[in-house]
Write a protein that holds these residues in place. Sequence first.
Motif, short mmCIF file in Angstrom:
data_model
loop_
_atom_site.label_atom_id
_atom_site.label_comp_id
_atom_site.label_asym_id
_atom_site.label_seq_id
_atom_site.Cartn_x
_atom_site.Cartn_y
_atom_site.Cartn_z
N ARG A 1 17.02 7.01 -17.20
CA ARG A 1 18.18 6.48 -16.49
C ARG A 1 17.96 6.66 -14.99
NH1 ARG A 1 23.84 9.62 -15.80
NH2 ARG A 1 24.96 8.06 -14.57
N VAL A 2 18.19 5.62 -14.22
CA VAL A 2 18.06 5.69 -12.77
C VAL A 2 19.43 5.99 -12.17
CG1 VAL A 2 17.40 4.45 -10.67
CG2 VAL A 2 16.14 4.05 -12.81
N ILE A 3 19.59 7.19 -11.60
CA ILE A 3 20.88 7.54 -11.00
C ILE A 3 20.87 7.33 -9.48
CG2 ILE A 3 21.56 9.10 -12.84
CD1 ILE A 3 20.62 11.43 -11.21
N LYS A 4 19.68 7.17 -8.91
CA LYS A 4 19.56 6.79 -7.51
C LYS A 4 18.20 6.15 -7.33
CE LYS A 4 19.10 8.54 -2.78
NZ LYS A 4 18.97 9.73 -1.90
N ARG A 5 18.13 5.09 -6.55
CA ARG A 5 16.85 4.44 -6.27
C ARG A 5 16.89 3.85 -4.87
NH1 ARG A 5 16.76 -1.48 -9.12
NH2 ARG A 5 18.99 -1.90 -9.05
N ARG A 6 15.73 3.63 -4.33
CA ARG A 6 15.60 3.09 -2.98
C ARG A 6 16.08 1.63 -2.95
NH1 ARG A 6 11.84 -0.21 -1.58
NH2 ARG A 6 10.62 0.37 -3.40
N GLY A 7 17.10 1.39 -2.15
CA GLY A 7 17.55 0.02 -1.93
C GLY A 7 18.21 -0.65 -3.11
N GLY A 8 18.78 0.12 -4.05
CA GLY A 8 19.41 -0.51 -5.19
C GLY A 8 20.46 0.39 -5.83
N TRP A 9 21.20 -0.17 -6.77
CA TRP A 9 22.25 0.57 -7.44
C TRP A 9 21.69 1.31 -8.66
CZ3 TRP A 9 26.27 0.97 -4.46
CH2 TRP A 9 26.58 -0.05 -3.58
N PRO A 10 22.41 2.31 -9.17
CA PRO A 10 21.97 3.01 -10.40
C PRO A 10 21.81 2.03 -11.57
CG PRO A 10 23.74 4.21 -9.31
CD PRO A 10 23.64 2.89 -8.59
N LEU A 11 20.98 2.45 -12.53
CA LEU A 11 20.70 1.61 -13.69
C LEU A 11 20.86 2.43 -14.97
CD1 LEU A 11 17.49 -0.21 -12.37
CD2 LEU A 11 19.77 -1.21 -12.63
N LEU B 1 7.20 5.35 -4.44
CA LEU B 1 6.95 5.22 -3.01
C LEU B 1 6.20 6.45 -2.51
CD1 LEU B 1 7.53 3.62 -0.37
CD2 LEU B 1 9.59 5.04 -0.12
N ARG B 2 5.09 6.21 -1.80
CA ARG B 2 4.37 7.32 -1.17
C ARG B 2 5.16 7.80 0.04
NH1 ARG B 2 -0.37 8.24 -3.54
NH2 ARG B 2 -0.67 9.95 -2.05
N GLY B 3 4.93 9.04 0.44
CA GLY B 3 5.72 9.60 1.52
C GLY B 3 7.15 9.81 1.09
N ALA B 4 7.32 10.22 -0.17
CA ALA B 4 8.67 10.34 -0.71
C ALA B 4 8.74 11.44 -1.76
CB ALA B 4 9.12 9.01 -1.32
N LEU B 5 9.94 11.96 -1.93
CA LEU B 5 10.23 12.99 -2.91
C LEU B 5 11.04 12.34 -4.03
CD1 LEU B 5 9.76 16.12 -2.99
CD2 LEU B 5 12.09 16.36 -2.11
N HIS B 6 10.58 12.48 -5.28
CA HIS B 6 11.23 11.86 -6.43
C HIS B 6 11.69 12.96 -7.39
CE1 HIS B 6 9.39 8.09 -5.05
NE2 HIS B 6 8.27 8.77 -4.92
N GLU C 1 0.81 -1.21 0.00
CA GLU C 1 0.00 0.00 0.00
C GLU C 1 0.85 1.27 0.00
OE1 GLU C 1 0.10 -1.62 4.28
OE2 GLU C 1 -0.17 -2.39 2.24
N GLN C 2 2.14 1.14 0.28
CA GLN C 2 3.04 2.29 0.26
C GLN C 2 3.53 2.61 -1.15
OE1 GLN C 2 5.53 0.66 3.78
NE2 GLN C 2 5.81 2.87 3.85
N LEU C 3 3.30 1.70 -2.08
CA LEU C 3 3.78 1.88 -3.44
C LEU C 3 2.64 2.26 -4.37
CD1 LEU C 3 6.19 -1.18 -3.62
CD2 LEU C 3 6.85 1.23 -3.55
N GLN C 4 2.91 3.20 -5.25
CA GLN C 4 1.94 3.65 -6.24
C GLN C 4 2.41 3.18 -7.61
OE1 GLN C 4 -0.86 6.17 -5.65
NE2 GLN C 4 -1.43 5.14 -7.55
N ASP C 5 1.56 2.43 -8.30
CA ASP C 5 1.88 1.94 -9.63
C ASP C 5 2.24 3.12 -10.54
OD1 ASP C 5 2.04 0.66 -12.08
OD2 ASP C 5 -0.09 0.09 -12.15
#
Length: 212
Positions: free
Chosen positions: A183-193, A46-51, A27-31
């Motif tokens: 391009r993902v330069i930072k993500r929650r719990g993972g490396w850049p992609l 992720l809800r409650g987060a700044l992207h 429920e914390q994740l928004q598709d």
Amino acid sequence: MAHPLQELVHKGWLWQGRTAAEQIAPEQLQDSGWPELNRRLGGGWLRGALHELQVQQSFQGELALVLPVLRAQTQPCLWINPPAQPYWPGLAYQQLKCPPIWLHEQDTKQALWAFEQALQSRALGAVVAWFDDLDSHAVRRLQQTAAQHEQLAFVLTPWQATTEARAYVNRLQLHWQQQLQVRVIKRRGGWPLPPAPCAVTQLLPERRRLSA
């Protein structure tokens, strides 16, 4: 006395990469509306987060990238300092449940104040803001507010030649090469992609798809 590294982590100046994503309640994740992007972000926004979305230049598909999540909101969303006046017929075509509220404020301090107030409001579905840049203190404060009030927020900024540490949960770089590349330069719990395509043109009317 705290270890210097721990002080940097606490201030949000040091990002901790992990080999596996932390456990997050569904429920914390928004598709996001994009299956591949969901996978890369560990399930969605992720809800409650700044992207942060860094754009090489405006109007290359950045708004289309977040349109599915805006469309899913049952409350109006606030847009702060969009680069152009929202085009209502185009938004109506996208079938947003509530038309967005938009605010133009040239004074950065006032715009940040409005942003923070919006994050505390339960009357808004999400907040989208455009800034030339935000320093680490402003990002950390906004992230803390978003987390406290479980609000979903996006910040659109220009590309940055060097990526300094910021407390954003996710940081994406967008550019157009035949289609939108993310391009993902930072993500929650993972490396850049590395960059991956996102078919945002499918959200356009047929005549716009043909011209694109």
